[in-house]
Design a protein around this motif. Structure first.
Motif, PDB file in Angstrom:
ATOM      1  N   ASP A  86     -45.055 -56.877  25.615  1.00 23.80           N
ATOM      2  CA  ASP A  86     -44.977 -57.399  24.260  1.00 23.80           C
ATOM      3  C   ASP A  86     -43.529 -57.611  23.845  1.00 23.80           C
ATOM      4  O   ASP A  86     -42.628 -56.925  24.318  1.00 23.80           O
ATOM      5  CB  ASP A  86     -45.639 -56.415  23.288  1.00 23.80           C
ATOM      6  CG  ASP A  86     -47.149 -56.379  23.475  1.00 23.80           C
ATOM      7  OD1 ASP A  86     -47.711 -57.418  23.862  1.00 23.80           O
ATOM      8  OD2 ASP A  86     -47.747 -55.316  23.247  1.00 23.80           O
ATOM      9  N   TRP A 114     -41.050 -65.293  26.194  1.00 22.39           N
ATOM     10  CA  TRP A 114     -39.748 -65.056  26.800  1.00 22.39           C
ATOM     11  C   TRP A 114     -39.929 -64.912  28.300  1.00 22.39           C
ATOM     12  O   TRP A 114     -40.971 -64.439  28.762  1.00 22.39           O
ATOM     13  CB  TRP A 114     -39.123 -63.772  26.230  1.00 22.39           C
ATOM     14  CG  TRP A 114     -38.810 -63.899  24.785  1.00 22.39           C
ATOM     15  CD1 TRP A 114     -39.566 -63.459  23.746  1.00 22.39           C
ATOM     16  CD2 TRP A 114     -37.673 -64.539  24.210  1.00 22.39           C
ATOM     17  NE1 TRP A 114     -38.966 -63.785  22.551  1.00 22.39           N
ATOM     18  CE2 TRP A 114     -37.797 -64.449  22.811  1.00 22.39           C
ATOM     19  CE3 TRP A 114     -36.551 -65.181  24.745  1.00 22.39           C
ATOM     20  CZ2 TRP A 114     -36.846 -64.973  21.931  1.00 22.39           C
ATOM     21  CZ3 TRP A 114     -35.612 -65.705  23.872  1.00 22.39           C
ATOM     22  CH2 TRP A 114     -35.750 -65.603  22.490  1.00 22.39           C
ATOM     23  N   LEU A 115     -38.942 -65.341  29.040  1.00 24.95           N
ATOM     24  CA  LEU A 115     -38.975 -65.184  30.492  1.00 24.95           C
ATOM     25  C   LEU A 115     -37.943 -64.148  30.854  1.00 24.95           C
ATOM     26  O   LEU A 115     -36.858 -64.124  30.276  1.00 24.95           O
ATOM     27  CB  LEU A 115     -38.636 -66.512  31.171  1.00 24.95           C
ATOM     28  CG  LEU A 115     -39.489 -67.701  30.721  1.00 24.95           C
ATOM     29  CD1 LEU A 115     -39.002 -68.977  31.395  1.00 24.95           C
ATOM     30  CD2 LEU A 115     -40.957 -67.445  31.047  1.00 24.95           C
TER      31      LEU A 115
ATOM     32  N   LEU B  94     -32.890 -69.976  19.929  1.00 26.05           N
ATOM     33  CA  LEU B  94     -33.399 -68.635  19.667  1.00 26.05           C
ATOM     34  C   LEU B  94     -32.514 -67.538  20.235  1.00 26.05           C
ATOM     35  O   LEU B  94     -31.845 -67.722  21.244  1.00 26.05           O
ATOM     36  CB  LEU B  94     -34.793 -68.498  20.276  1.00 26.05           C
ATOM     37  CG  LEU B  94     -35.819 -69.516  19.786  1.00 26.05           C
ATOM     38  CD1 LEU B  94     -37.149 -69.264  20.484  1.00 26.05           C
ATOM     39  CD2 LEU B  94     -35.962 -69.412  18.288  1.00 26.05           C
ATOM     40  N   THR B  95     -32.538 -66.418  19.577  1.00 25.39           N
ATOM     41  CA  THR B  95     -31.801 -65.255  20.057  1.00 25.39           C
ATOM     42  C   THR B  95     -32.764 -64.332  20.791  1.00 25.39           C
ATOM     43  O   THR B  95     -33.817 -63.985  20.260  1.00 25.39           O
ATOM     44  CB  THR B  95     -31.195 -64.476  18.871  1.00 25.39           C
ATOM     45  OG1 THR B  95     -30.650 -65.403  17.936  1.00 25.39           O
ATOM     46  CG2 THR B  95     -30.126 -63.522  19.350  1.00 25.39           C
ATOM     47  N   ALA B  96     -32.403 -63.958  21.991  1.00 26.74           N
ATOM     48  CA  ALA B  96     -33.278 -63.100  22.789  1.00 26.74           C
ATOM     49  C   ALA B  96     -33.368 -61.705  22.173  1.00 26.74           C
ATOM     50  O   ALA B  96     -32.381 -61.191  21.645  1.00 26.74           O
ATOM     51  CB  ALA B  96     -32.747 -63.002  24.210  1.00 26.74           C
ATOM     52  N   PRO B  97     -34.550 -61.097  22.237  1.00 24.06           N
ATOM     53  CA  PRO B  97     -34.687 -59.729  21.751  1.00 24.06           C
ATOM     54  C   PRO B  97     -33.901 -58.771  22.660  1.00 24.06           C
ATOM     55  O   PRO B  97     -33.714 -59.053  23.838  1.00 24.06           O
ATOM     56  CB  PRO B  97     -36.195 -59.474  21.842  1.00 24.06           C
ATOM     57  CG  PRO B  97     -36.706 -60.471  22.826  1.00 24.06           C
ATOM     58  CD  PRO B  97     -35.810 -61.657  22.716  1.00 24.06           C
ATOM     59  N   HIS B 101     -36.388 -53.566  23.260  1.00 26.40           N
ATOM     60  CA  HIS B 101     -37.592 -53.974  22.542  1.00 26.40           C
ATOM     61  C   HIS B 101     -38.597 -54.654  23.439  1.00 26.40           C
ATOM     62  O   HIS B 101     -39.668 -55.042  23.011  1.00 26.40           O
ATOM     63  CB  HIS B 101     -37.222 -54.909  21.377  1.00 26.40           C
ATOM     64  CG  HIS B 101     -36.438 -54.233  20.304  1.00 26.40           C
ATOM     65  ND1 HIS B 101     -35.384 -54.836  19.651  1.00 26.40           N
ATOM     66  CD2 HIS B 101     -36.540 -52.986  19.776  1.00 26.40           C
ATOM     67  CE1 HIS B 101     -34.870 -53.999  18.773  1.00 26.40           C
ATOM     68  NE2 HIS B 101     -35.551 -52.858  18.832  1.00 26.40           N
ATOM     69  N   VAL B 102     -38.237 -54.863  24.683  1.00 23.13           N
ATOM     70  CA  VAL B 102     -39.129 -55.576  25.585  1.00 23.13           C
ATOM     71  C   VAL B 102     -39.280 -54.827  26.904  1.00 23.13           C
ATOM     72  O   VAL B 102     -39.272 -55.427  27.985  1.00 23.13           O
ATOM     73  CB  VAL B 102     -38.639 -57.016  25.833  1.00 23.13           C
ATOM     74  CG1 VAL B 102     -38.862 -57.863  24.594  1.00 23.13           C
ATOM     75  CG2 VAL B 102     -37.163 -57.039  26.217  1.00 23.13           C
ATOM     76  N   ILE B 107     -33.894 -60.655  29.730  1.00 26.01           N
ATOM     77  CA  ILE B 107     -34.339 -61.982  29.310  1.00 26.01           C
ATOM     78  C   ILE B 107     -33.493 -63.075  29.970  1.00 26.01           C
ATOM     79  O   ILE B 107     -32.264 -63.025  29.946  1.00 26.01           O
ATOM     80  CB  ILE B 107     -34.229 -62.127  27.777  1.00 26.01           C
ATOM     81  CG1 ILE B 107     -35.018 -61.015  27.081  1.00 26.01           C
ATOM     82  CG2 ILE B 107     -34.735 -63.502  27.341  1.00 26.01           C
ATOM     83  CD1 ILE B 107     -36.498 -61.040  27.328  1.00 26.01           C
TER      84      ILE B 107
END
Lengths: 137, 137
Positions: A86, A114-115, B94-97, B101-102, B107
Motif C-alpha cells: 500500500d 508507484w513502481l 508527483l512527489t514519491a512517498p 511509508h511504502v 520508488i
DNA sequence: GTAAGTGCAAATGTTTTGCCAGGTC
DNA sequence: GACCTGGCAAAACATTTGCACTTAC
C-alpha cells in the motif's frame, strides 16, 4: 445476494491479509478452511465482491490482484517480483486534466501506481551485481 | 538485433496509430502489409521492442495495449469500452512517498491512469442505463 | 420449496514456446 | 555459412461458463 460460507471465507481471508493476493493465492488460503472449494467459486465471488465495491481489483504487471481494503489509497508494485504494497494517497489530491486535453473524456477518477524495488529484490540485486566478471586475458 | 521487415512494419503501424491497439488489433493492421505474418511474431516483437524501450506496454482493465509514443505522458481509459487516449503528465510532477511509508520499497517511477467516459460511451449512456466499474483511487 | 450459489470440468481467450525453414549479415 | 527470426501449431496460463447438485433463506 446470499451469505454463503464460501463468500464469507473469501472475504475474511482477503481482509486479514495485507499481501494483495492473486485469485489463485487466495484460493490456496481459503482451501485450508474449505478444502473442496473450487477455483471457479473464488473467481465468481471476487467478481461479485468487486462489483458491489466490497473489494478492489488491481490489474498491473500482467497480474490480477485483489485488495480487501476499500479506503482510498494507492499502491507500489515491485518491478522485479510483482509484489504489491500500500501507499498513501498523494497530498494534495490530483487535479484532473481538462476534457479538451483528453479527447473529450469525462474524468471520473484515477489509478496511481508507484513502481519500485522491494527490499527483498534490492538485497538480491546487491548480491548479484557487485563484481563484473573479468574477461580472461 | 536484426532489422526485419516484420519488426519494421509492427513498429511503423504502432507509431502511426494513436489508438493504443491490443496485440491482436495490431496483428490485423500489420496483416494488410504482410498477409502471412503470424500472431506469435507480433507478440515476440512487441515484447522485444518493449524490452529495449522503443514502445510502452499498458496493462489495465484486463487488456494489454501498446503505445508507440515513448515521450512521458499518462493515459485516460474509458471505463465502459476500454478505449485509451493520451493525457498530459501532471504539473508539477508527483512527489514519491518516503520509503518508510511504502514498506521500504525504493520508488523508481509511477504509472498514472485517469478513468473516464469517452464521448461515444457518454452518448450511449444518455439513451441507456449506467453501468458500474471498479473504484477510482 | 426455490432460486441463488457451488463444484467440477470443459471452454475461452490471451500470450508464450518449440521446432524447423528461411532470411539476414 | 552461422545464426537470428519468423511461421505455424501446440502448450501454458488465467479466467469464464454450462450443468447438475446443494444450500441459504
Amino acid at each position: 445476494m446470499r451469505n454463503t460460507q464460501q463468500r464469507r471465507a473469501i472475504l475474511q481471508q482477503l481482509r486479514q491479509t495485507k499481501s494483495h493476493p492473486t485469485a489463485h493465492e487466495l484460493y490456496e488460503l481459503v482451501r485450508r478452511q474449505i478444502p473442496n472449494i473450487s477455483l471457479g467459486t473464488v473467481y465468481r465471488n471476487l467478481q461479485r465482491l468487486a462489483t458491489i465495491g466490497e473489494i478492489r481489483v488491481l490489474r498491473s504487471g500482467g497480474q490480477t490482484r485483489f485488495d480487501g481494503e476499500t479506503v482510498p489509497h494507492d499502491h507500489v508494485r515491485c518491478v522485479r517480483c510483482g509484489r504489491v504494497a500500500d501507499a498513501p494517497a498523494p497530498q494534495p489530491s490530483l487535479t484532473a486534466p481538462a476534457e479538451e486535453h483528453v479527447e473529450g473524456f469525462k474524468i471520473v477518477g484515477y489509478r496511481l501506481e508507484w513502481l519500485g524495488i522491494c527490499p527483498t529484490c534490492a538485497a538480491q540485486d546487491r548480491a548479484a551485481t557487485p563484481t563484473e566478471e573479468l574477461s580472461p586475458a
